[in-house]
Design a protein around this motif. Sequence first.
Motif, PDB file in Angstrom:
ATOM      1  N   ASN A 270      -5.380  -3.671  -8.492  1.00 42.73           N
ATOM      2  CA  ASN A 270      -5.096  -2.473  -7.713  1.00 42.73           C
ATOM      3  C   ASN A 270      -4.274  -2.904  -6.497  1.00 42.73           C
ATOM      4  O   ASN A 270      -4.807  -3.463  -5.533  1.00 42.73           O
ATOM      5  CB  ASN A 270      -6.400  -1.806  -7.293  1.00 42.73           C
ATOM      6  CG  ASN A 270      -6.182  -0.486  -6.599  1.00 42.73           C
ATOM      7  OD1 ASN A 270      -5.042  -0.106  -6.323  1.00 42.73           O
ATOM      8  ND2 ASN A 270      -7.272   0.215  -6.330  1.00 42.73           N
TER       9      ASN A 270
ATOM     10  N   ASP B 165      -2.821  -1.191  -4.221  1.00 44.18           N
ATOM     11  CA  ASP B 165      -3.177  -0.498  -2.977  1.00 44.18           C
ATOM     12  C   ASP B 165      -4.335  -1.210  -2.277  1.00 44.18           C
ATOM     13  O   ASP B 165      -4.308  -1.405  -1.058  1.00 44.18           O
ATOM     14  CB  ASP B 165      -3.542   0.957  -3.257  1.00 44.18           C
ATOM     15  CG  ASP B 165      -2.351   1.778  -3.685  1.00 44.18           C
ATOM     16  OD1 ASP B 165      -1.220   1.380  -3.352  1.00 44.18           O
ATOM     17  OD2 ASP B 165      -2.563   2.814  -4.338  1.00 44.18           O
TER      18      ASP B 165
ATOM     19  N   THR C 292       0.816  -1.213   0.000  1.00 39.28           N
ATOM     20  CA  THR C 292       0.000   0.000   0.000  1.00 39.28           C
ATOM     21  C   THR C 292       0.848   1.260   0.000  1.00 39.28           C
ATOM     22  O   THR C 292       0.588   2.184  -0.776  1.00 39.28           O
ATOM     23  CB  THR C 292      -0.929   0.006   1.237  1.00 39.28           C
ATOM     24  OG1 THR C 292      -1.736  -1.168   1.200  1.00 39.28           O
ATOM     25  CG2 THR C 292      -1.818   1.224   1.244  1.00 39.28           C
ATOM     26  N   PHE C 293       1.849   1.310   0.848  1.00 42.66           N
ATOM     27  CA  PHE C 293       2.547   2.575   1.075  1.00 42.66           C
ATOM     28  C   PHE C 293       3.919   2.685   0.407  1.00 42.66           C
ATOM     29  O   PHE C 293       4.395   3.784   0.172  1.00 42.66           O
ATOM     30  CB  PHE C 293       2.712   2.808   2.580  1.00 42.66           C
ATOM     31  CG  PHE C 293       1.406   2.809   3.322  1.00 42.66           C
ATOM     32  CD1 PHE C 293       0.432   3.752   3.056  1.00 42.66           C
ATOM     33  CD2 PHE C 293       1.147   1.862   4.283  1.00 42.66           C
ATOM     34  CE1 PHE C 293      -0.762   3.760   3.735  1.00 42.66           C
ATOM     35  CE2 PHE C 293      -0.056   1.858   4.973  1.00 42.66           C
ATOM     36  CZ  PHE C 293      -1.016   2.809   4.693  1.00 42.66           C
ATOM     37  N   ALA C 294       4.577   1.564   0.115  1.00 43.93           N
ATOM     38  CA  ALA C 294       5.973   1.652  -0.319  1.00 43.93           C
ATOM     39  C   ALA C 294       6.197   1.324  -1.789  1.00 43.93           C
ATOM     40  O   ALA C 294       7.325   1.372  -2.249  1.00 43.93           O
ATOM     41  CB  ALA C 294       6.826   0.722   0.536  1.00 43.93           C
ATOM     42  N   THR C 295       5.160   0.950  -2.498  1.00 42.29           N
ATOM     43  CA  THR C 295       5.357   0.615  -3.905  1.00 42.29           C
ATOM     44  C   THR C 295       4.552   1.557  -4.787  1.00 42.29           C
ATOM     45  O   THR C 295       3.521   2.095  -4.380  1.00 42.29           O
ATOM     46  CB  THR C 295       4.928  -0.833  -4.203  1.00 42.29           C
ATOM     47  OG1 THR C 295       3.559  -0.987  -3.885  1.00 42.29           O
ATOM     48  CG2 THR C 295       5.754  -1.820  -3.423  1.00 42.29           C
ATOM     49  N   ASP C 296       5.023   1.705  -6.012  1.00 41.12           N
ATOM     50  CA  ASP C 296       4.259   2.488  -6.989  1.00 41.12           C
ATOM     51  C   ASP C 296       4.122   1.710  -8.286  1.00 41.12           C
ATOM     52  O   ASP C 296       4.120   2.260  -9.372  1.00 41.12           O
ATOM     53  CB  ASP C 296       4.911   3.855  -7.229  1.00 41.12           C
ATOM     54  CG  ASP C 296       6.343   3.745  -7.705  1.00 41.12           C
ATOM     55  OD1 ASP C 296       6.867   2.611  -7.731  1.00 41.12           O
ATOM     56  OD2 ASP C 296       6.924   4.779  -8.049  1.00 41.12           O
ATOM     57  N   TRP C 297       4.053   0.386  -8.169  1.00 39.93           N
ATOM     58  CA  TRP C 297       3.895  -0.467  -9.332  1.00 39.93           C
ATOM     59  C   TRP C 297       2.499  -0.318  -9.891  1.00 39.93           C
ATOM     60  O   TRP C 297       1.522  -0.126  -9.157  1.00 39.93           O
ATOM     61  CB  TRP C 297       4.125  -1.926  -8.981  1.00 39.93           C
ATOM     62  CG  TRP C 297       5.480  -2.233  -8.444  1.00 39.93           C
ATOM     63  CD1 TRP C 297       6.648  -1.597  -8.726  1.00 39.93           C
ATOM     64  CD2 TRP C 297       5.801  -3.261  -7.513  1.00 39.93           C
ATOM     65  NE1 TRP C 297       7.686  -2.165  -8.041  1.00 39.93           N
ATOM     66  CE2 TRP C 297       7.190  -3.191  -7.280  1.00 39.93           C
ATOM     67  CE3 TRP C 297       5.087  -4.237  -6.854  1.00 39.93           C
ATOM     68  CZ2 TRP C 297       7.855  -4.061  -6.449  1.00 39.93           C
ATOM     69  CZ3 TRP C 297       5.744  -5.097  -6.023  1.00 39.93           C
ATOM     70  CH2 TRP C 297       7.111  -5.015  -5.817  1.00 39.93           C
ATOM     71  N   ASP C 298       2.378  -0.441 -11.180  1.00 41.18           N
ATOM     72  CA  ASP C 298       1.074  -0.418 -11.840  1.00 41.18           C
ATOM     73  C   ASP C 298       0.896  -1.721 -12.595  1.00 41.18           C
ATOM     74  O   ASP C 298       1.708  -2.077 -13.448  1.00 41.18           O
ATOM     75  CB  ASP C 298       0.988   0.759 -12.827  1.00 41.18           C
ATOM     76  CG  ASP C 298       0.922   2.094 -12.129  1.00 41.18           C
ATOM     77  OD1 ASP C 298       0.314   2.158 -11.046  1.00 41.18           O
ATOM     78  OD2 ASP C 298       1.490   3.068 -12.663  1.00 41.18           O
TER      79      ASP C 298
END
Length: 82
Positions: free
Chosen positions: A28, A30, A17-23
């Motif tokens: 989803n 998050d 939720t907080f440490a990744t920005d993978w898409d």
Amino acid sequence: MGLGGCIILIAVGAILTFATDWDMQGVNLDLVGVILMIVGLIGVTTFSSIARRRRVVVPPTTSVVDDGRRPTRDGYSDGYGV
């Protein structure tokens, strides 16, 4: 699942939720992380409530009172007739 597994679920969920920005398309991450954290919290509360019920209660010991009388042996009270 033990307490360690629940804590791991919470940690993995927080990382997603907080440490990744993978898409990823169709997923989803998050929301997956929040779901993992919720499942981990439910597991911790369940585990702690079960652990609270499993407390071992030691029964109180009874004290032996010596009244000064000694058993008498008349030869027949022990069943041998001697």
